[in-house]
Design a protein around this motif. Structure first.
Motif, mmCIF file in Angstrom:
data_model
loop_
_atom_site.group_PDB
_atom_site.id
_atom_site.type_symbol
_atom_site.label_atom_id
_atom_site.label_comp_id
_atom_site.label_asym_id
_atom_site.label_seq_id
_atom_site.Cartn_x
_atom_site.Cartn_y
_atom_site.Cartn_z
ATOM 1 N N TYR A 178 0.832 -1.212 0.000
ATOM 2 C CA TYR A 178 0.000 0.000 0.000
ATOM 3 C C TYR A 178 0.861 1.255 0.000
ATOM 4 O O TYR A 178 0.614 2.195 -0.769
ATOM 5 C CB TYR A 178 -0.929 0.004 1.215
ATOM 6 C CG TYR A 178 -1.780 1.245 1.291
ATOM 7 C CD1 TYR A 178 -2.945 1.351 0.545
ATOM 8 C CD2 TYR A 178 -1.398 2.326 2.076
ATOM 9 C CE1 TYR A 178 -3.716 2.498 0.587
ATOM 10 C CE2 TYR A 178 -2.167 3.473 2.128
ATOM 11 C CZ TYR A 178 -3.320 3.561 1.376
ATOM 12 O OH TYR A 178 -4.073 4.710 1.405
ATOM 13 N N ILE A 179 1.874 1.296 0.854
ATOM 14 C CA ILE A 179 2.737 2.475 0.936
ATOM 15 C C ILE A 179 3.461 2.698 -0.386
ATOM 16 O O ILE A 179 3.623 3.839 -0.839
ATOM 17 C CB ILE A 179 3.732 2.331 2.108
ATOM 18 C CG1 ILE A 179 2.973 2.403 3.445
ATOM 19 C CG2 ILE A 179 4.808 3.410 2.051
ATOM 20 C CD1 ILE A 179 3.853 2.177 4.661
ATOM 21 N N GLU A 180 3.868 1.619 -1.025
ATOM 22 C CA GLU A 180 4.539 1.757 -2.320
ATOM 23 C C GLU A 180 3.572 2.234 -3.394
ATOM 24 O O GLU A 180 3.910 3.106 -4.208
ATOM 25 C CB GLU A 180 5.153 0.421 -2.737
ATOM 26 C CG GLU A 180 5.912 0.498 -4.053
ATOM 27 C CD GLU A 180 6.602 -0.792 -4.426
ATOM 28 O OE1 GLU A 180 7.142 -0.863 -5.548
ATOM 29 O OE2 GLU A 180 6.609 -1.736 -3.612
ATOM 30 N N LYS A 181 2.369 1.702 -3.396
ATOM 31 C CA LYS A 181 1.380 2.046 -4.425
ATOM 32 C C LYS A 181 0.881 3.481 -4.278
ATOM 33 O O LYS A 181 0.800 4.223 -5.260
ATOM 34 C CB LYS A 181 0.205 1.079 -4.348
ATOM 35 C CG LYS A 181 -0.918 1.393 -5.334
ATOM 36 C CD LYS A 181 -2.078 0.415 -5.156
ATOM 37 C CE LYS A 181 -3.235 0.778 -6.081
ATOM 38 N NZ LYS A 181 -4.386 -0.146 -5.895
ATOM 39 N N ILE A 182 0.553 3.888 -3.064
ATOM 40 C CA ILE A 182 -0.080 5.194 -2.844
ATOM 41 C C ILE A 182 0.946 6.307 -2.656
ATOM 42 O O ILE A 182 0.799 7.405 -3.195
ATOM 43 C CB ILE A 182 -1.020 5.140 -1.626
ATOM 44 C CG1 ILE A 182 -2.099 4.072 -1.843
ATOM 45 C CG2 ILE A 182 -1.651 6.505 -1.354
ATOM 46 C CD1 ILE A 182 -2.969 4.291 -3.084
ATOM 47 N N PHE A 183 2.004 6.042 -1.906
ATOM 48 C CA PHE A 183 2.968 7.091 -1.590
ATOM 49 C C PHE A 183 4.272 6.966 -2.384
ATOM 50 O O PHE A 183 5.163 7.796 -2.233
ATOM 51 C CB PHE A 183 3.279 7.077 -0.092
ATOM 52 C CG PHE A 183 2.074 7.344 0.781
ATOM 53 C CD1 PHE A 183 1.496 8.604 0.829
ATOM 54 C CD2 PHE A 183 1.510 6.321 1.529
ATOM 55 C CE1 PHE A 183 0.384 8.846 1.624
ATOM 56 C CE2 PHE A 183 0.393 6.548 2.324
ATOM 57 C CZ PHE A 183 -0.178 7.816 2.368
ATOM 58 N N LYS A 184 4.366 5.923 -3.219
ATOM 59 C CA LYS A 184 5.556 5.700 -4.060
ATOM 60 C C LYS A 184 6.825 5.552 -3.218
ATOM 61 O O LYS A 184 7.892 6.036 -3.571
ATOM 62 C CB LYS A 184 5.729 6.841 -5.074
ATOM 63 C CG LYS A 184 4.465 7.203 -5.851
ATOM 64 C CD LYS A 184 3.883 6.002 -6.577
ATOM 65 C CE LYS A 184 2.613 6.392 -7.336
ATOM 66 N NZ LYS A 184 1.910 5.208 -7.908
ATOM 67 N N SER A 241 13.493 7.273 2.722
ATOM 68 C CA SER A 241 13.290 7.975 3.994
ATOM 69 C C SER A 241 13.068 9.462 3.749
ATOM 70 O O SER A 241 12.198 10.097 4.356
ATOM 71 C CB SER A 241 14.493 7.764 4.918
ATOM 72 O OG SER A 241 14.551 6.439 5.373
ATOM 73 N N GLN A 242 13.880 10.034 2.847
ATOM 74 C CA GLN A 242 13.740 11.448 2.531
ATOM 75 C C GLN A 242 12.376 11.723 1.899
ATOM 76 O O GLN A 242 11.734 12.742 2.178
ATOM 77 C CB GLN A 242 14.856 11.896 1.584
ATOM 78 C CG GLN A 242 14.895 13.393 1.347
ATOM 79 C CD GLN A 242 15.025 14.203 2.625
ATOM 80 O OE1 GLN A 242 15.824 13.870 3.502
ATOM 81 N NE2 GLN A 242 14.225 15.253 2.752
ATOM 82 N N LYS A 243 11.931 10.813 1.057
ATOM 83 C CA LYS A 243 10.620 10.983 0.434
ATOM 84 C C LYS A 243 9.509 10.883 1.469
ATOM 85 O O LYS A 243 8.525 11.628 1.424
ATOM 86 C CB LYS A 243 10.425 9.929 -0.663
ATOM 87 C CG LYS A 243 9.216 10.186 -1.536
ATOM 88 C CD LYS A 243 9.249 9.323 -2.793
ATOM 89 C CE LYS A 243 8.098 9.693 -3.710
ATOM 90 N NZ LYS A 243 8.121 8.915 -4.974
ATOM 91 N N LEU A 244 9.675 9.956 2.426
ATOM 92 C CA LEU A 244 8.695 9.827 3.503
ATOM 93 C C LEU A 244 8.651 11.093 4.338
ATOM 94 O O LEU A 244 7.569 11.576 4.709
ATOM 95 C CB LEU A 244 9.047 8.619 4.366
ATOM 96 C CG LEU A 244 8.159 8.344 5.587
ATOM 97 C CD1 LEU A 244 6.703 8.180 5.181
ATOM 98 C CD2 LEU A 244 8.653 7.094 6.329
#
Length: 211
Positions: free
Chosen positions: A162-168, A189-192
């Motif tokens: 889910y995190i990969e699909k929605i937040f890339k 981490s920086q993207k998060l």
């Protein structure tokens, strides 16, 4: 027709909550918070509770701004841990029972054990993700981790997807001492951080590497 076994105090109207309140609630329940039934009979309603170290009292009190529609109470207390031979000072918030919380209890505790599923994750937005991270995340040498130890292996795979699909954002699943954790490399981490930083409160900035 109301069952004769249904106590009057449990005949409550659901509270209509806004998106921010739902996100704080979702992030908390994915993290350290819990919903409990006030009793074991079928028609009882659920209540919210969460505890943290006294050092994180400002963070927990920040949550009350969003969740106070559930008539929260706050308690400061200490616990003596024999294995550490010292007192630990904590703060706890808990709510009154309400049918709205019962709805989320059915989502998160369909079999009396906390779960995560597509229906829950599809509700999650950046604010909810930020709250979840503030509860269970940590930052070390420019990389981040999110503790997911209360969820099963399959549930962890679902979270990662889910995190990969929605937040890339990609992650790896690690396990230490029988507990699961999502690990993010420096790039992700920086993207998060970019996604959750607008919602991170001052006392929790250390969790995104800001001191």
């Amino acid at each position: 027709k109301i069952s004769k076994f249904l106590r009057f105090k449990d005949v409550l109207k659901p509270i209509i909550i806004n998106e921010e309140t739902e996100q704080v609630l979702l992030g908390s329940l994915l993290g350290d918070a819990h919903l409990h039934k006030s009793s074991d009979y079928e028609n009882s309603n659920a209540y919210f509770t969460e505890s943290h170290s006294i050092k994180q009292s400002d963070y927990l009190l920040w949550k009350t701004r969003y969740l106070d529609c559930f008539k929260l109470k706050t308690q400061y207390y200490s616990r003596y841990l024999n294995n550490h031979n010292k007192d630990y000072y904590q703060v706890r918030i808990w709510s009154k029972t309400n049918p709205t919380l019962t709805y989320y209890h059915k989502l998160f505790y369909p079999f009396d054990k906390k779960v995560v599923n597509d229906k829950i994750l599809n509700k999650l937005k950046p604010l909810g993700l930020a709250v979840w991270y503030m509860d269970d995340g940590n930052y070390n040498q420019k990389s981040m981790r999110l503790a997911t130890n209360c969820f099963s292996f399959q549930e962890n795979l679902l979270i990662m997807s889910y995190i990969e699909k929605i937040f890339k954002i990609e992650s790896t699943l690690t396990r230490s001492g029988g507990t699961y954790c999502l690990a993010f490399n420096r790039t992700y981490s920086q993207k998060l951080i970019e996604i959750i930083k607008p919602f991170i409160i001052g006392v929790m900035n250390y969790k995104i590497g800001v001191v």
